[in-house]
Design a protein around this motif. Structure first.
Motif, PDB file in Angstrom:
ATOM      1  N   LEU A 288      -3.474   1.399  -3.973  1.00  0.00           N
ATOM      2  CA  LEU A 288      -3.824   1.462  -2.389  1.00  0.00           C
ATOM      3  C   LEU A 288      -2.735   2.104  -1.459  1.00  0.00           C
ATOM      4  CD1 LEU A 288      -6.262  -1.422  -1.772  1.00  0.00           C
ATOM      5  CD2 LEU A 288      -6.892   0.958  -1.443  1.00  0.00           C
ATOM      6  N   ARG A 289      -1.287   1.538  -1.824  1.00  0.00           N
ATOM      7  CA  ARG A 289      -0.241   1.979  -1.223  1.00  0.00           C
ATOM      8  C   ARG A 289       0.298   3.277  -1.511  1.00  0.00           C
ATOM      9  NH1 ARG A 289       2.181  -3.770  -3.458  1.00  0.00           N
ATOM     10  NH2 ARG A 289       1.217  -5.025  -1.598  1.00  0.00           N
ATOM     11  N   GLU A 290      -0.439   4.032  -2.586  1.00  0.00           N
ATOM     12  CA  GLU A 290       0.076   5.265  -2.970  1.00  0.00           C
ATOM     13  C   GLU A 290      -1.092   6.178  -2.644  1.00  0.00           C
ATOM     14  OE1 GLU A 290       0.874   4.921  -7.077  1.00  0.00           O
ATOM     15  OE2 GLU A 290       2.720   3.622  -6.741  1.00  0.00           O
ATOM     16  N   SER A 291      -2.208   5.806  -2.197  1.00  0.00           N
ATOM     17  CA  SER A 291      -3.292   6.678  -1.993  1.00  0.00           C
ATOM     18  C   SER A 291      -3.211   7.406  -0.894  1.00  0.00           C
ATOM     19  CB  SER A 291      -4.750   5.898  -1.966  1.00  0.00           C
ATOM     20  OG  SER A 291      -5.731   6.731  -1.632  1.00  0.00           O
ATOM     21  N   PRO A 292      -3.603   8.746  -0.852  1.00  0.00           N
ATOM     22  CA  PRO A 292      -3.537   9.664   0.242  1.00  0.00           C
ATOM     23  C   PRO A 292      -4.778   9.238   1.062  1.00  0.00           C
ATOM     24  CG  PRO A 292      -4.444  10.910  -1.599  1.00  0.00           C
ATOM     25  CD  PRO A 292      -3.808   9.434  -2.294  1.00  0.00           C
ATOM     26  N   VAL A 294      -5.382   6.467   2.288  1.00  0.00           N
ATOM     27  CA  VAL A 294      -5.191   5.115   3.118  1.00  0.00           C
ATOM     28  C   VAL A 294      -4.206   5.309   4.227  1.00  0.00           C
ATOM     29  CG1 VAL A 294      -4.108   2.820   2.747  1.00  0.00           C
ATOM     30  CG2 VAL A 294      -5.834   3.649   1.066  1.00  0.00           C
ATOM     31  N   ASP A 295      -4.213   4.894   5.370  1.00  0.00           N
ATOM     32  CA  ASP A 295      -3.027   5.018   6.166  1.00  0.00           C
ATOM     33  C   ASP A 295      -1.944   4.354   5.891  1.00  0.00           C
ATOM     34  OD1 ASP A 295      -1.566   5.395   8.539  1.00  0.00           O
ATOM     35  OD2 ASP A 295      -2.882   4.454   9.768  1.00  0.00           O
ATOM     36  N   GLN A 296      -0.774   4.866   5.365  1.00  0.00           N
ATOM     37  CA  GLN A 296       0.194   4.185   4.642  1.00  0.00           C
ATOM     38  C   GLN A 296       1.293   3.686   5.913  1.00  0.00           C
ATOM     39  OE1 GLN A 296       0.533   3.434   1.840  1.00  0.00           O
ATOM     40  NE2 GLN A 296      -1.621   4.676   1.126  1.00  0.00           N
ATOM     41  N   ARG A 297       1.058   4.083   7.099  1.00  0.00           N
ATOM     42  CA  ARG A 297       1.731   3.553   8.143  1.00  0.00           C
ATOM     43  C   ARG A 297       1.560   2.104   8.397  1.00  0.00           C
ATOM     44  NH1 ARG A 297       0.446   7.638  12.952  1.00  0.00           N
ATOM     45  NH2 ARG A 297      -1.613   7.151  12.022  1.00  0.00           N
ATOM     46  N   SER A 298       0.202   1.723   8.287  1.00  0.00           N
ATOM     47  CA  SER A 298      -0.090   0.290   8.439  1.00  0.00           C
ATOM     48  C   SER A 298       0.127  -0.594   7.116  1.00  0.00           C
ATOM     49  CB  SER A 298      -1.633   0.148   8.552  1.00  0.00           C
ATOM     50  OG  SER A 298      -2.525   0.503   7.402  1.00  0.00           O
ATOM     51  N   GLY A 299       0.368   0.150   5.701  1.00  0.00           N
ATOM     52  CA  GLY A 299       0.621  -0.708   4.848  1.00  0.00           C
ATOM     53  C   GLY A 299      -0.312  -1.472   4.250  1.00  0.00           C
ATOM     54  N   ILE A 300      -0.331  -1.897   2.943  1.00  0.00           N
ATOM     55  CA  ILE A 300      -1.240  -2.946   2.269  1.00  0.00           C
ATOM     56  C   ILE A 300      -0.488  -4.243   1.983  1.00  0.00           C
ATOM     57  CG2 ILE A 300      -2.737  -3.198   0.193  1.00  0.00           C
ATOM     58  CD1 ILE A 300      -3.539  -0.891   2.043  1.00  0.00           C
ATOM     59  N   SER A 301      -0.826  -5.077   2.980  1.00  0.00           N
ATOM     60  CA  SER A 301      -0.421  -6.356   2.889  1.00  0.00           C
ATOM     61  C   SER A 301      -0.646  -7.235   1.416  1.00  0.00           C
ATOM     62  CB  SER A 301      -0.971  -7.235   3.937  1.00  0.00           C
ATOM     63  OG  SER A 301      -0.399  -8.725   3.697  1.00  0.00           O
ATOM     64  N   ALA A 302       0.403  -8.074   1.271  1.00  0.00           N
ATOM     65  CA  ALA A 302       0.219  -8.816  -0.014  1.00  0.00           C
ATOM     66  C   ALA A 302      -1.026  -9.534   0.134  1.00  0.00           C
ATOM     67  CB  ALA A 302       1.526  -9.826  -0.152  1.00  0.00           C
ATOM     68  N   ARG A 303      -1.193  -9.736   1.497  1.00  0.00           N
ATOM     69  CA  ARG A 303      -2.548 -10.785   1.504  1.00  0.00           C
ATOM     70  C   ARG A 303      -3.808 -10.195   1.024  1.00  0.00           C
ATOM     71  NH1 ARG A 303       0.009 -10.566   6.416  1.00  0.00           N
ATOM     72  NH2 ARG A 303       1.220 -12.140   7.089  1.00  0.00           N
ATOM     73  N   PHE A 304      -3.815  -8.866   1.020  1.00  0.00           N
ATOM     74  CA  PHE A 304      -4.906  -8.086   0.511  1.00  0.00           C
ATOM     75  C   PHE A 304      -4.923  -8.640  -1.054  1.00  0.00           C
ATOM     76  CE2 PHE A 304      -6.479  -4.956  -2.340  1.00  0.00           C
ATOM     77  CZ  PHE A 304      -7.562  -4.351  -1.813  1.00  0.00           C
ATOM     78  N   GLY A 305      -4.074  -8.630  -1.928  1.00  0.00           N
ATOM     79  CA  GLY A 305      -4.219  -8.887  -3.135  1.00  0.00           C
ATOM     80  C   GLY A 305      -4.623 -10.363  -3.546  1.00  0.00           C
ATOM     81  N   LYS A 345      -9.430  -5.063   5.381  1.00  0.00           N
ATOM     82  CA  LYS A 345      -8.086  -5.276   5.227  1.00  0.00           C
ATOM     83  C   LYS A 345      -7.202  -4.060   4.899  1.00  0.00           C
ATOM     84  CE  LYS A 345      -6.591  -9.321   3.555  1.00  0.00           C
ATOM     85  NZ  LYS A 345      -6.379 -10.225   4.779  1.00  0.00           N
ATOM     86  N   VAL A 346      -7.966  -2.932   5.044  1.00  0.00           N
ATOM     87  CA  VAL A 346      -7.367  -1.688   4.648  1.00  0.00           C
ATOM     88  C   VAL A 346      -7.717  -0.587   5.801  1.00  0.00           C
ATOM     89  CG1 VAL A 346      -7.531   0.352   2.855  1.00  0.00           C
ATOM     90  CG2 VAL A 346      -7.648  -1.957   2.194  1.00  0.00           C
ATOM     91  N   GLU A 347      -6.663  -0.182   6.069  1.00  0.00           N
ATOM     92  CA  GLU A 347      -6.948   1.169   7.223  1.00  0.00           C
ATOM     93  C   GLU A 347      -6.729   2.316   6.521  1.00  0.00           C
ATOM     94  OE1 GLU A 347      -7.179   0.770  10.496  1.00  0.00           O
ATOM     95  OE2 GLU A 347      -6.721  -1.468  10.419  1.00  0.00           O
ATOM     96  N   PHE A 348      -8.110   3.092   6.581  1.00  0.00           N
ATOM     97  CA  PHE A 348      -8.259   4.376   5.944  1.00  0.00           C
ATOM     98  C   PHE A 348      -8.104   5.315   6.797  1.00  0.00           C
ATOM     99  CE2 PHE A 348     -10.926   1.486   3.405  1.00  0.00           C
ATOM    100  CZ  PHE A 348     -10.619   1.889   2.043  1.00  0.00           C
ATOM    101  N   GLU A 349      -7.643   6.698   6.245  1.00  0.00           N
ATOM    102  CA  GLU A 349      -7.324   7.926   6.977  1.00  0.00           C
ATOM    103  C   GLU A 349      -8.751   8.479   7.575  1.00  0.00           C
ATOM    104  OE1 GLU A 349      -4.557   9.222   7.858  1.00  0.00           O
ATOM    105  OE2 GLU A 349      -3.305   8.630   6.391  1.00  0.00           O
ATOM    106  N   MET A 350      -8.594   9.089   8.820  1.00  0.00           N
ATOM    107  CA  MET A 350      -9.876   9.558   9.654  1.00  0.00           C
ATOM    108  C   MET A 350     -10.838  10.206   8.679  1.00  0.00           C
ATOM    109  SD  MET A 350      -9.680   8.000  12.655  1.00  0.00           S
ATOM    110  CE  MET A 350     -10.699   9.385  13.450  1.00  0.00           C
ATOM    111  N   GLY A 351     -10.409  11.021   7.748  1.00  0.00           N
ATOM    112  CA  GLY A 351     -11.156  11.756   7.147  1.00  0.00           C
ATOM    113  C   GLY A 351     -11.974  11.056   6.099  1.00  0.00           C
ATOM    114  N   GLU A 352     -11.739   9.783   5.665  1.00  0.00           N
ATOM    115  CA  GLU A 352     -12.337   9.105   4.887  1.00  0.00           C
ATOM    116  C   GLU A 352     -13.654   8.102   5.448  1.00  0.00           C
ATOM    117  OE1 GLU A 352     -11.831   9.670   1.821  1.00  0.00           O
ATOM    118  OE2 GLU A 352     -10.130  10.895   1.890  1.00  0.00           O
TER     119      GLU A 352
END
Length: 463
Positions: A288-292, A294-305, A345-352
């Motif tokens: 998720l941290r590498e996926s285009p 997902v909005d990477q500016r918000s990050g994927i918190s360790a709390r997600f896992g 817990k995930v911020e996706f890009e607008m196009g998704e």
């Protein structure tokens, strides 16, 4: 807590050889002791050994106040709290002092007066290091009074004048004198409030309501902040940033093994989750941290896992209760069941928009396949594929007990080697064996060696 030390007066304290040290000297001495003894200076911190911790150790040895800069869920708050573990177990204070003065070198008006009056009979109390850490979440409604202090109208009403320093009600920062103060999300603090911290960081005194109290505070100030390109609600004003001695960048775990260790350490599991499934969750978070998408500016918190792992364990516990299993053990089929609960817990890009669940499910399948290849690469799995050569099927699902799954599979050639690769011995419980079997079947499906059909919580392999 260990037993409280015995000295109760300044005279007894002096006879015990107590020497005045600043908080930063105390942290430096205790950090050096741990480093020389080869002990972990920051227990419980995972994935920072070669990157963040050397910088943090240098900053503490230099006596610098510092800012931890990083995206959400990178352990900034945990790191701040761990720093307080370097303080002495117990420290002496003047009994009844609001700002925890050292009996040997008091700084507030009240304690200096008491020292002059009582001398070696000055009463001493003791504070455990757990009481010497304070933390404040910076919010826009935080006031100068909250952090620094304000005039106490009750004390004025008792007859004191406004110019009397003892009319002050101290804020959180002075009350953490001789301790560690953590300020979370510093950019969210209003700029005029940030200005109030100038003197605390540089001149080490405080100013309240138009008159200055020369109160030389002794503390370590640690602040946390998100990168400016993400936290658009505010910023750290330049003069305040200049007063911090060090800015340390945090990051997410760089290795799958570190992510797995972190999840195992932090998750509160209500059922057994085999290590290979923990690894799947770790790989999902990294994907998720590498996926285009997902909005990477918000990050994927360790709390997600952590939330994902706890959800998987809860699904296994539910199955054990409904199906009458004696031991709840998570299986590969429990992972897709938690996908809907993780979307928030995930911020996706607008196009998704509208494809969020599909994206998450796709990345989960990739994480499962990658873990399968990593764990069982080169292993002869002909015994598993041979089960389905003549049209046999194996049904599993959220409520299918382990015993029923194993009855369908029967004796499989190569199962013991699969268990070895997954870190289990020959004495593995039925739940653990069923988890290994289902993981293998799912991996064979994802690598296109086995058909699968899933409908309404039921999964049929070989269909």
């Amino acid at each position: 807590m260990s037993q409280t030390p015995r000295p109760t007066t300044l005279g007894e304290l002096r006879s015990n050889g107590h020497q005045h040290r600043t908080v930063k000297q105390e942290l430096r001495d205790n950090l050096l002791s741990r480093l020389r003894a080869g002990q972990p200076a920051f227990p419980g911190i995972v994935g920072f050994d070669d990157t963040v911790l050397p910088e943090l150790e240098s900053a503490l040895l230099a006596g610098h106040d510092l800012v931890l800069l990083g995206e959400r869920g990178q352990g900034k708050t945990r790191l701040m709290r761990t720093i307080a573990g370097l303080l002495d177990d117990w420290s002496p204070v003047v009994h009844g002092c609001e700002i925890n003065d050292d009996p040997i070198a008091p700084v507030c008006t009240r304690c200096r007066r008491l020292l002059a009056e009582r001398g070696d009979e000055l009463q001493v109390a003791w504070r455990h290091r757990s009481e010497r850490y304070a933390e404040k979440l910076a919010t826009p409604d935080t006031s100068v009074g909250d952090l620094v202090g304000d005039v106490d109208p009750v004390k004025v009403a008792q007859g004191r004048t406004l110019g009397d320093p003892e009319t002050v009600h101290y804020g959180l920062v002075p009350r953490t004198n001789r301790g560690v103060f953590g300020l979370n999300e510093l950019p969210d603090l209003a700029e005029r409030i940030q200005v109030a911290l100038f003197n605390v960081l540089e001149e080490r005194d405080i100013q309240i309501r138009g008159y200055s109290l020369r109160l030389p505070l002794d503390l370590l100030l640690v602040a946390s902040a998100n990168p400016e390109d993400y936290t658009n609600r505010g910023r750290i004003i330049t003069p305040l940033k200049d007063r911090f001695g060090a800015e340390i960048r945090t990051h997410y775990p760089l290795e799958v093994a570190d992510e797995t260790r972190l999840l195992t350490q932090e998750a509160g599991l209500v059922a057994t989750v085999p290590e290979h499934l923990v690894e799947v969750v770790a790989r999902l978070a990294r994907a998720l941290r590498e996926s285009p998408s997902v909005d990477q500016r918000s990050g994927i918190s360790a709390r997600f896992g952590i939330a994902a792992l706890e959800g998987v364990a809860a699904t296994a516990l539910r199955r054990s209760a409904r199906a009458g299993e004696p031991e709840p053990v998570a299986r590969a089929g429990d992972l897709p069941a938690v996908v809907p609960t993780l979307l928030g817990k995930v911020e996706f890009e607008m196009g998704e928009e509208g494809r969020e669940r599909d994206v998450l499910s796709h990345l989960l399948r990739l994480a499962m396949a990658e873990t399968f290849r990593e764990r069982l690469a080169g292993l002869d799995l002909g015994g598993f594929t041979g089960l389905f050569a003549e049209g046999a099927v194996v049904e599993t699902g959220e409520l299918v007990p382990a015993v029923r799954l194993l009855e369908q599979v029967g004796t499989v050639s190569g199962l013991s080697k699969v268990l070895d690769r997954l870190g289990h011995g020959d004495d593995a419980s039925p739940g653990v064996v069923a988890s290994a079997v289902e993981f293998t079947l799912e991996g064979l499906h994802l690598t296109r060696r086995l058909q699968k059909d899933s409908v309404a919580g039921r999964t049929v392999y070989g269909a």
